[in-house]
Design a protein around this motif. Structure first.
Motif, mmCIF file in Angstrom:
data_model
loop_
_atom_site.group_PDB
_atom_site.id
_atom_site.type_symbol
_atom_site.label_atom_id
_atom_site.label_comp_id
_atom_site.label_asym_id
_atom_site.label_seq_id
_atom_site.Cartn_x
_atom_site.Cartn_y
_atom_site.Cartn_z
ATOM 1 N N LYS A 158 0.834 -1.199 0.000
ATOM 2 C CA LYS A 158 0.000 0.000 0.000
ATOM 3 C C LYS A 158 0.871 1.253 0.000
ATOM 4 O O LYS A 158 0.516 2.267 -0.568
ATOM 5 C CB LYS A 158 -0.899 -0.022 1.236
ATOM 6 C CG LYS A 158 -2.130 0.844 1.105
ATOM 7 C CD LYS A 158 -2.998 0.720 2.339
ATOM 8 C CE LYS A 158 -3.939 1.909 2.414
ATOM 9 N NZ LYS A 158 -4.750 1.877 3.632
ATOM 10 N N LYS A 159 2.043 1.130 0.661
ATOM 11 C CA LYS A 159 2.938 2.297 0.725
ATOM 12 C C LYS A 159 3.794 2.423 -0.529
ATOM 13 O O LYS A 159 4.377 3.467 -0.779
ATOM 14 C CB LYS A 159 3.855 2.160 1.943
ATOM 15 C CG LYS A 159 3.137 2.424 3.249
ATOM 16 C CD LYS A 159 4.107 2.241 4.411
ATOM 17 C CE LYS A 159 3.349 1.958 5.689
ATOM 18 N NZ LYS A 159 4.058 0.978 6.538
ATOM 19 N N ALA A 160 3.881 1.341 -1.283
ATOM 20 C CA ALA A 160 4.812 1.330 -2.417
ATOM 21 C C ALA A 160 4.329 2.236 -3.538
ATOM 22 O O ALA A 160 3.134 2.459 -3.710
ATOM 23 C CB ALA A 160 4.975 -0.085 -2.934
ATOM 24 N N GLU A 161 5.283 2.741 -4.256
ATOM 25 C CA GLU A 161 4.959 3.586 -5.389
ATOM 26 C C GLU A 161 5.898 3.208 -6.534
ATOM 27 O O GLU A 161 7.095 3.052 -6.325
ATOM 28 C CB GLU A 161 5.139 5.060 -5.000
ATOM 29 C CG GLU A 161 4.836 6.016 -6.102
ATOM 30 C CD GLU A 161 3.896 7.140 -5.670
ATOM 31 O OE1 GLU A 161 3.651 7.288 -4.469
ATOM 32 O OE2 GLU A 161 3.412 7.850 -6.559
ATOM 33 N N GLY A 162 5.382 3.068 -7.709
ATOM 34 C CA GLY A 162 6.246 2.755 -8.841
ATOM 35 C C GLY A 162 5.511 1.957 -9.892
ATOM 36 O O GLY A 162 4.322 1.681 -9.765
ATOM 37 N N LYS A 163 6.243 1.611 -10.928
ATOM 38 C CA LYS A 163 5.604 0.834 -11.969
ATOM 39 C C LYS A 163 6.513 -0.311 -12.393
ATOM 40 O O LYS A 163 7.736 -0.250 -12.227
ATOM 41 C CB LYS A 163 5.257 1.701 -13.161
ATOM 42 C CG LYS A 163 6.415 2.420 -13.781
ATOM 43 C CD LYS A 163 5.908 3.308 -14.874
ATOM 44 C CE LYS A 163 6.986 4.253 -15.331
ATOM 45 N NZ LYS A 163 6.489 5.339 -16.121
ATOM 46 N N GLY A 164 5.890 -1.340 -12.901
ATOM 47 C CA GLY A 164 6.674 -2.503 -13.284
ATOM 48 C C GLY A 164 6.029 -3.204 -14.462
ATOM 49 O O GLY A 164 4.817 -3.121 -14.667
ATOM 50 N N VAL A 165 6.869 -3.872 -15.224
ATOM 51 C CA VAL A 165 6.335 -4.633 -16.335
ATOM 52 C C VAL A 165 6.850 -6.062 -16.205
ATOM 53 O O VAL A 165 8.037 -6.300 -16.026
ATOM 54 C CB VAL A 165 6.679 -3.959 -17.687
ATOM 55 C CG1 VAL A 165 8.148 -3.706 -17.833
ATOM 56 C CG2 VAL A 165 6.183 -4.776 -18.853
ATOM 57 N N GLY A 166 5.914 -7.002 -16.211
ATOM 58 C CA GLY A 166 6.286 -8.408 -16.084
ATOM 59 C C GLY A 166 5.998 -9.121 -17.384
ATOM 60 O O GLY A 166 4.905 -9.005 -17.931
ATOM 61 N N ARG A 167 7.010 -9.809 -17.906
ATOM 62 C CA ARG A 167 6.795 -10.533 -19.152
ATOM 63 C C ARG A 167 7.196 -11.979 -18.931
ATOM 64 O O ARG A 167 8.245 -12.269 -18.401
ATOM 65 C CB ARG A 167 7.604 -9.907 -20.286
ATOM 66 C CG ARG A 167 7.172 -8.481 -20.555
ATOM 67 C CD ARG A 167 8.083 -7.750 -21.496
ATOM 68 N NE ARG A 167 8.139 -8.393 -22.781
ATOM 69 C CZ ARG A 167 9.261 -8.801 -23.348
ATOM 70 N NH1 ARG A 167 10.404 -8.635 -22.735
ATOM 71 N NH2 ARG A 167 9.239 -9.379 -24.521
ATOM 72 N N ALA A 168 6.305 -12.872 -19.324
ATOM 73 C CA ALA A 168 6.584 -14.295 -19.153
ATOM 74 C C ALA A 168 6.229 -15.006 -20.444
ATOM 75 O O ALA A 168 5.354 -14.562 -21.186
ATOM 76 C CB ALA A 168 5.758 -14.859 -18.000
ATOM 77 N N GLU A 169 6.926 -16.099 -20.710
ATOM 78 C CA GLU A 169 6.625 -16.878 -21.910
ATOM 79 C C GLU A 169 5.579 -17.928 -21.542
ATOM 80 O O GLU A 169 5.863 -18.895 -20.853
ATOM 81 C CB GLU A 169 7.896 -17.524 -22.466
ATOM 82 C CG GLU A 169 7.705 -18.271 -23.777
ATOM 83 C CD GLU A 169 7.525 -17.375 -24.996
ATOM 84 O OE1 GLU A 169 7.867 -16.185 -24.938
ATOM 85 O OE2 GLU A 169 7.029 -17.879 -26.020
ATOM 86 N N ALA A 170 4.365 -17.706 -22.004
ATOM 87 C CA ALA A 170 3.283 -18.665 -21.786
ATOM 88 C C ALA A 170 3.401 -19.740 -22.863
ATOM 89 O O ALA A 170 4.145 -19.575 -23.827
ATOM 90 C CB ALA A 170 1.957 -17.943 -21.889
ATOM 91 N N PRO A 171 2.648 -20.854 -22.733
ATOM 92 C CA PRO A 171 2.687 -21.853 -23.804
ATOM 93 C C PRO A 171 2.362 -21.263 -25.180
ATOM 94 O O PRO A 171 2.849 -21.728 -26.189
ATOM 95 C CB PRO A 171 1.615 -22.852 -23.375
ATOM 96 C CG PRO A 171 1.556 -22.726 -21.895
ATOM 97 C CD PRO A 171 1.859 -21.306 -21.589
ATOM 98 N N ARG A 172 1.559 -20.198 -25.208
ATOM 99 C CA ARG A 172 1.153 -19.605 -26.478
ATOM 100 C C ARG A 172 1.991 -18.410 -26.886
ATOM 101 O O ARG A 172 1.798 -17.855 -27.951
ATOM 102 C CB ARG A 172 -0.309 -19.182 -26.393
ATOM 103 C CG ARG A 172 -1.224 -20.331 -26.463
ATOM 104 C CD ARG A 172 -2.569 -20.025 -25.853
ATOM 105 N NE ARG A 172 -3.285 -21.259 -25.706
ATOM 106 C CZ ARG A 172 -3.059 -22.135 -24.740
ATOM 107 N NH1 ARG A 172 -2.158 -21.873 -23.826
ATOM 108 N NH2 ARG A 172 -3.728 -23.257 -24.690
ATOM 109 N N GLY A 173 2.853 -17.951 -26.024
ATOM 110 C CA GLY A 173 3.679 -16.794 -26.357
ATOM 111 C C GLY A 173 3.814 -15.842 -25.195
ATOM 112 O O GLY A 173 3.501 -16.190 -24.060
ATOM 113 N N GLU A 174 4.279 -14.647 -25.510
ATOM 114 C CA GLU A 174 4.585 -13.681 -24.460
ATOM 115 C C GLU A 174 3.322 -13.137 -23.781
ATOM 116 O O GLU A 174 2.417 -12.674 -24.441
ATOM 117 C CB GLU A 174 5.373 -12.524 -25.100
ATOM 118 C CG GLU A 174 5.610 -11.342 -24.223
ATOM 119 C CD GLU A 174 5.747 -10.062 -25.025
ATOM 120 O OE1 GLU A 174 6.822 -9.476 -25.016
ATOM 121 O OE2 GLU A 174 4.774 -9.645 -25.678
ATOM 122 N N VAL A 175 3.321 -13.218 -22.449
ATOM 123 C CA VAL A 175 2.271 -12.572 -21.659
ATOM 124 C C VAL A 175 2.896 -11.358 -21.020
ATOM 125 O O VAL A 175 3.990 -11.442 -20.482
ATOM 126 C CB VAL A 175 1.758 -13.514 -20.545
ATOM 127 C CG1 VAL A 175 0.981 -12.741 -19.505
ATOM 128 C CG2 VAL A 175 0.908 -14.605 -21.118
#
Lengths: 412, 230
Positions: free
Chosen positions: A302-319
């Motif tokens: 709740k106190k955190a501030e910021g942004k992030g991008v998570g990329r994972a390789e799903a069986p069908r491709g990039e999520v």
């Protein structure tokens, strides 16, 4: 004068795992143009994450984005939150995450292989593959406690450890898959029927794949060696020197057809087995969760501030999950999810154009669309504007008949 | 193709965009046991340099991969982030590059990039319908996910008065004003129902907001009935 027809396929169709509508403009049997209509199952998940749920509740919501990819979505989501909040998960957790994600890939690719066999009317292979798939489902159940939504992920680690006692069972299942792999390969790559229906059908050229932003096996089958596990350092994949699989390993030349997509998925099953084995061998000791007290974790988020991008390789491709946290806010400020089918769908018009109606089920299924099942299609005669319903069974029958017809011609 | 480091990429943007370059952030994190680096770059630019920035990215990587456009409601502005990836296809060389812009709400226009990246069409259509950002020059401006009968002038991802609050299905025992939703939304909720609040001039929506209370009441009654019968 030739009459062109518009055939809407969907929104409900078994070749599609979720609803979608394809409007096919046909000239006789040939497909002239395709329009993709989506949105039938838009559930406003991002809205819930931005307005109702706290970041921990969102893990379980992310898991329910898709029943088959219920690991890669929370995977990408927690990576985005960890980045935004500056949390580093323990090393052991990274390895467990990868093991679970690879188990998901094995079951998903086998599920797809079964569906593909069913689409061309090769029912015995469909039964065989889905029987074989049960082994990995049993393993997933015994390791995570559930066959489908596994609830393994937590911000800052994983919720359950994989202990030494479980290793022999995991290895036993992997050995089983290794022992039958040659058989699966023969069935899918050397069988005359499958070659007939898959070779030079639904071709996506490398340049089109790049322009239309295709991801996952769809892109790799077209020769784009793009795999998040290889390209970007995330989780334990960064330690494992993954190499993206392209069909030229077997065929030497890349065509980008349905056959190439089969090769990629088949080889990825083998690759996943190797990844899990390496993870078991190299798994570091230590804790699996950085903060087991949820209230404390929530408070710090709740106190955190910021942004992030998570990329994972799903069986069908990039999520990809994008998360923005605002201090003092209980929900996420922004949450954007992009599943691989979102981008792969843009290739559908290109790969269907010039094909035949009877090829639609297998070609459409070949991108492994994460959307649901074809129950009926409406055939509209543009001249008389008369509508007639074509059920999924009829369309499927057309596809099966084509296989039979080609087989008979070959036998003659 | 030469691979630039994140710092060099930022420098090249600074040099090319001049005063239209606002800010940049480089995010790096060591991952797992071997401590390989996960890297992401965020570049903030002004709208007038947006196309130029995308062209710059296309020079760094032939066929840059546009993952998605994300958008946030920042109060009087809308923030857009174009999530690109470059240097893909090479072991651990890939970079996530977020191109960030913010547009004032009274002038929500952004040029299309479908001429540079044809696959941007879906996400541009989605941004248009969900956030109400007009994509100028978009080759196909139909809706993507929203149904055709969805009221115009309502944007599901907005947090202001054009949000979808009138369309919420409120469960029995809850109300639109209660704290069961995020506290930070109490204001828009209150304002969206207060009298004399200026609403976008749109017939369909005016009608909808007039009816929303009765419709929601009716829905509540209907959903409550079976419980009471029990």
């Amino acid at each position: 004068m030739k009459t062109t027809y518009t055939i809407p396929v969907g929104p409900i169709h078994p070749a599609l795992k979720e609803p979608i509508r394809l409007d096919l403009r046909v000239d006789g049997e040939e497909i002239v143009d395709v329009d993709v209509v989506v949105g039938q199952v838009h559930r406003g998940i991002e809205w819930l994450g931005m307005n109702r749920n706290n970041p921990i509740q969102n893990i379980y919501l992310a898991e329910r984005v898709c029943g088959i990819c219920n690991i890669c979505h929370p995977f990408a989501y927690i990576m985005a939150v960890e980045q935004a909040a500056g949390i580093t998960p323990p090393e052991r957790a990274e390895y467990i995450r990868v093991i679970i994600a690879e188990m998901e890939r094995i079951h998903s690719h086998l599920l797809w292989a079964g569906v593909a066999a069913h689409e061309v009317g090769f029912e015995s292979v469909f039964y065989l593959v889905w029987r074989v798939r049960e082994k990995i489902m049993d393993l997933i159940e015994s390791v995570t406690g559930n066959r489908v939504t596994k609830a393994m992920f937590q911000i800052g680690g994983v919720r359950r450890d994989i202990t030494e006692e479980q290793f022999p069972q995991i290895r036993k299942t992997l050995d089983y898959y290794k022992s039958i792999f040659a058989q699966l390969k023969t069935v899918f790559l050397d069988d005359r029927t499958i070659r007939m229906r898959a070779k030079n059908v639904g071709v996506l050229k490398r340049e089109d794949a790049l322009k239309l932003l295709a991801v996952g096996p769809t892109a790799r089958a077209s020769g784009v060696a793009k795999d998040v596990r290889q390209d970007q350092a995330y989780s334990a994949y960064a330690d494992l020197d993954i190499k993206a699989i392209t069909p030229d390993i077997i065929t030497e030349t890349i065509v980008g057809d349905v056959y190439d997509r089969i090769i990629v998925r088949l080889l990825e099953v083998k690759q996943s087995i190797e990844i899990i084995e390496r993870c078991l061998d190299e798994m570091p000791p230590g804790a699996t969760l950085i903060e087991p007290k949820m209230a404390k974790l929530l408070n710090s988020l709740k106190k955190a501030e910021g942004k992030g991008v998570g990329r994972a390789e799903a069986p069908r491709g990039e999520v990809i999950h994008y998360v923005c946290l605002e201090a003092g806010r209980e929900t996420l400020a922004t949450w954007k999810i992009r599943a691989p089918t979102y981008v792969n769908l843009m290739s559908i018009p290109t790969i269907l154009k010039g094909g035949q109606i009877a090829d639609v089920p297998i070609v459409f299924a070949s991108i492994d669309p994460c959307m649901s099942c074809t129950n009926r299609a409406v055939v509209v005669d543009r001249k008389t504007n008369k509508k007639s319903i074509m059920t999924y069974e009829e369309l499927h029958q057309l596809c099966v008949e084509k296989t039979r017809r080609l087989s008979n011609e070959l036998a003659r | 193709m030469e691979i630039l480091s994140p710092e060099e990429i930022v420098e090249s943007f600074k040099a090319a965009l001049g005063s239209s370059f606002i800010d940049s952030k480089i995010y790096q994190r060591e991952v797992a046991v071997k401590k390989n680096l996960f890297q992401a770059i965020w570049i903030y630019v002004k709208r007038d340099a947006f196309r130029q920035a995308v062209e710059l990215i296309a020079r760094l990587q032939e066929y840059p991969h546009l993952s998605i456009i994300s958008s946030s409601d920042l109060g009087d502005r809308i923030g857009l982030i174009y999530h690109f990836t470059i240097y893909y296809g090479q072991h651990l060389k890939e970079l996530s590059l977020g191109l960030c812009l913010s547009l004032p709400k009274n002038d929500l226009k952004i040029p299309t990039i479908t001429d540079l990246i044809p696959g941007a069409i879906f996400t541009e259509r989605e941004t248009q319908e969900m956030m109400g950002v007009e994509v100028v020059g978009i080759p196909d401006d139909r809706r993507l996910f929203l149904p055709d009968d969805f009221p115009e002038g309502v944007y599901p991802w907005r947090k202001d008065e054009t949000g979808p609050y009138d369309l919420l299905r409120v469960l029995p025992g809850h109300s639109c004003h209660s704290d069961s939703f995020a506290s930070c939304h109490s204001e828009p909720f209150a304002s969206c129902h207060s009298e004399g609040e200026k609403r976008p001039k749109n017939l369909a929506q005016d009608k909808l907001s007039e009816e929303s209370h009765t419709a929601q009441d009716r829905l509540r009654e209907e959903t409550q009935d079976p419980w009471e019968k029990k």
